[in-house]
Design an enzyme around this catalytic site. Structure first.
Site, mmCIF file in Angstrom:
data_model
loop_
_atom_site.group_PDB
_atom_site.id
_atom_site.type_symbol
_atom_site.label_atom_id
_atom_site.label_comp_id
_atom_site.label_asym_id
_atom_site.label_seq_id
_atom_site.Cartn_x
_atom_site.Cartn_y
_atom_site.Cartn_z
ATOM 1 N N SER B 129 -47.284 -0.137 27.699
ATOM 2 C CA SER B 129 -48.393 -0.914 28.269
ATOM 3 C C SER B 129 -48.826 -2.039 27.345
ATOM 4 C CB SER B 129 -49.605 -0.013 28.508
ATOM 5 O OG SER B 129 -49.322 0.956 29.468
ATOM 6 N N GLU B 244 -38.658 13.379 33.348
ATOM 7 C CA GLU B 244 -39.488 14.562 33.136
ATOM 8 C C GLU B 244 -40.440 14.702 34.310
ATOM 9 O OE1 GLU B 244 -40.275 17.173 30.907
ATOM 10 O OE2 GLU B 244 -38.166 16.847 30.464
#
Lengths: 337, 397
Positions: B129, B244
């Site tokens: 980010s 995941e």
């Protein structure tokens, strides 16, 4: 029907808003008449009705002000009921800060049965959730004497008083106060406690409305300016509709608070039914507004540096103060039966 | 249909429970249960205990030293560790970078980095980010310019979780401004000790230092630290995000939170009676427990589907939305359950268990946890982004 405030109340709200925007201290509030607005003429003030309380606390909430005005109104109300015009006068002038110590551990939001007891000019016991006690010059303490709940004045810096103070979720401080044969001045019976707490509950509700207005405006600003995927995020319909729902719920909450303001002077069952209706609704809406504002902002709203953080905590705390959504819902059901 | 686990899966669960009983340090579990922030040493201790058992890399392929756990095994491990108040396995190296290196890294990168992840020599953090690139991650601007045998990196990353402990950071950087934004992104491994890197703490709404800003000023990164091909980083990043998915619902955390909530509701008195007997509260509690039961089955459907070879689908977005909302609802109920004890707020307290908090122990962190977990519906692709994926990929709208 007239849903506009009187000229006097509008003027007080306007000047309070401007003063708070500049950064007000306790003396400024007293000078402006904010403390006097919490008391009736008979008590030495010039307000004291539901709408007076509502306009003052709406502005305090809007500004996120942490000065102990609610404590002054609540403790001062009990002092007025005890006929202590001298203390109320000092309070309105801003020369004395007082706070009410009525909660006790294990009671959650109930007023009793309390255990703190008075004996031979002293009080002993444990008082919980006492707001802004660290800077108060007077603790107004409820205690049992001869099986009756009465009100006593205690010097917070006097012998037998121990305070454990932490920051409060809504701002200001909150203390656990242990009293061990603390010298206490008897002030009178505590039979007006419920009506004074009704006014304090209105104050918390109005404060939340002001805070919600600010939080809504901050969120709207962010939706207009924050760009992702090349456009302001407020252009996404998913966020537009959620923001619209927030705006609707705030107007509902405001209406509930207006309704309570207009019924605060009614007899207990009617008054308390409105207290619980408003506070239950405010508790629900305060969580919604805080949570939605954080979510629509995204990560920035999770940071302490961004101005939303203390306001979101203030709204969260609004539900945990003076009875939460469920406590008031159950009370509303009882009072409606 | 068969809703039972196989004997082998049950045996694995027993083994996990026995390990947790015998090896999980009591002081660390107590910290996790009390929502006290863990130190780097706490995480390192737990990771090395798992590594000794071969379970730090339980999900890795055997050829990289892993156990090749099935999705069901991963699920069982996550469920049991959450219930035992074990620390979460810090995912950045083991669960996020490692699968990318195993799939796209060079032999030299695999041989060098993978053992160091397991040994704890390298603590990794994630550089994805940026202040202007959150939900719209592909708009990231941190630049890496090739100069001879290294890249020069300039820019800023944010929300870098536990970056204050990190030795290394894997970063998405812009190496091209041509074509679609996704096409000019590369995946770079950077040593945090390189000159020009500055880590600045971000304090969160509950007072904790958990995330950071990471600033890059003319940071020189050897070209061999590029993973895979230049300008293909978006593909690797997406692989990482979908890899995941068994834990995305957070069922283990939700169950642990619900158990803790019930303990609070039994201890806390309302009108002199346990709060759990209050009809309004009991109804709220029952509703969330019913949701969680359905959620657990929804999660297992996805887990079993993954073991049966189903392609990663948008149902993980459904799990993320519903799972985070359920956890947040449980946190909000804990806040409600402690009543006025929500008001004392020790914001700087999470890293110092000695700070005074009045009231019962179970009340000390409820408001902090409630506030902190507002993040879970924001991070990892906000719930709005997830709903967008569901709309397109499942509903075809």
């Amino acid at each position: 029907m007239d849903f506009t405030h009187t000229e006097e109340r509008r003027m007080l709200a306007d000047s309070l808003r401007r003063t708070l925007e500049r950064g007000a201290d306790w003396g400024d509030l007293a000078e402006l008449g904010v403390l006097g607005a919490l008391f009736t003429e008979d008590e030495g003030g010039f307000g004291g009705h539901g709408y007076d309380i509502a306009v003052v606390f709406e502005e305090l909430g809007r500004a996120g002000c942490n000065l102990p005005v609610l404590d002054a109104g609540l403790a001062g109300g009990m002092l007025a009921d005890a006929g202590r015009a001298d203390l109320v006068e000092r309070l309105i002038a801003g020369d004395l800060k007082a706070t009410l110590a009525y909660g006790e551990p294990g009671l959650r939001y109930d007023l009793g049965p309390i255990r703190t007891a008075a004996n031979g000019g002293t009080v002993s016991g444990h008082k919980s959730f006492v707001t802004n006690a660290d800077e108060a010059g007077l603790l107004v303490v409820t205690a049992l004497e001869d099986g009756v709940v009465k009100v006593f004045g205690v010097d917070p810096r006097g012998p037998g008083v121990t305070m454990m103070t932490t920051p409060a979720l809504m701002g200001g401080t909150i203390s656990e106060v242990t009293l061990d044969r603390a010298p206490a001045e008897a002030l009178g019976p505590a039979e007006t406690l419920e009506s004074r707490l009704a006014a304090a509950t209105l104050a918390v509700c109005a404060d939340a409305i002001g805070t919600m207005d600010t939080v809504r405006d901050m969120t709207l600003d962010y939706l207009r300016t924050r760009k992702q995927f090349g456009v302001p995020i407020g252009k996404f319909q998913a966020l537009q509709h959620r923001m619209a729902d927030v705006a609707i719920e705030i107007e509902m909450a405001r209406s509930a608070v207006i309704n309570l303001s207009g019924h605060l002077d009614q007899a207990a069952p009617t008054r308390d039914r409105h207290v619980s209706a408003a506070k239950s609704l405010i508790g629900r809406t305060a969580h919604l507004v805080a949570e939605e504002a954080i979510q629509m902002h995204g990560g920035i709203a999770m940071t302490e540096e961004y101005a939303l953080a203390p306001l979101a905590r203030r709204l969260t705390a609004a539900d945990s103060r003076l009875g939460d959504e469920d406590w008031h819902l159950a009370r509303f059901i009882r009072l409606s039966a | 249909m068969d809703l039972t686990f196989t004997p082998e899966e049950n045996a694995f669960r027993d083994e996990v429970r026995a390990f947790l009983r015998d090896r999980l340090p009591a002081d660390i579990a107590a910290k996790v249960a009390a929502h006290t922030a863990l130190s780097k040493a706490d995480y390192d201790t737990w990771h090395s205990l798992l590594n000794e058992k071969g379970w730090l890399a339980g999900a890795w392929p055997r050829k990289f030293g892993g156990q090749e756990w099935s999705a069901v095994q991963k699920h069982i491990f996550e469920e049991e560790t959450a219930a035992a108040h074990a620390p979460r396995t810090v995912p950045f190296g083991v669960a996020m970078l490692a699968p990318v290196l195993q799939a796209f890294g060079s032999k030299a990168q695999q041989d060098y980095y993978l053992p160091r992840i397991l040994s704890g020599e390298d603590w990794w953090c994630q550089g994805y980010s940026e202040p202007g690139a959150g939900s719209d991650l592909a708009s990231l601007k941190t630049r890496a310019v090739r100069e001879g045998d290294h890249y020069v990196v300039n820019g800023q990353k944010t929300w870098t979780t536990l970056g204050q402990y990190a030795d290394k950071i894997f970063c998405l950087v812009r190496t091209s401004t041509e074509g679609k934004p996704q096409e000019g992104i590369s995946f770079l491994l950077i040593d945090m000790n390189t000159p020009g890197i500055e880590v600045r703490p971000i304090i969160l709404i509950d007072g904790v230092h958990e995330v950071n800003e990471v600033w890059f000023t003319d940071v020189k990164v050897p070209v061999e630290n590029l993973v895979g091909e230049e300008n293909k980083g978006w593909t690797y990043a997406k692989y990482l995000l979908t890899h995941e998915r068994t834990g995305i619902a957070g069922v283990g955390y939700a169950q642990a939170g619900l158990d803790s909530l019930k303990r609070i509701a039994r201890a806390e008195l309302q009108h002199g009676r346990p709060l759990i007997e209050d009809p309004l509260f009991a109804a709220r509690l029952a509703r969330i427990e019913i949701d969680l039961m359905a959620m657990a089955t929804f999660n297992l459907r996805t887990v079993a589907g993954a073991d049966a070879g189903a392609a990663p689908g948008a149902e993980s977005s459904m799990l993320k939305v519903k799972g985070t909302v359920i956890r947040q609802t449980i946190n909000a109920l804990a806040l409600r359950a402690i009543g006025p004890w929500a008001m004392p707020f020790v914001a700087e307290g999470l890293e110092d268990s000695n700070l005074y908090h009045p009231g019962p122990d179970y009340a000390a962190k409820a408001s902090n946890v409630y506030l902190n977990n507002r993040k879970i519906s924001i991070y990892g692709g906000s719930n709005e982004v997830q709903r967008g994926i569901i709309t397109k990929a499942i509903l075809g709208l």
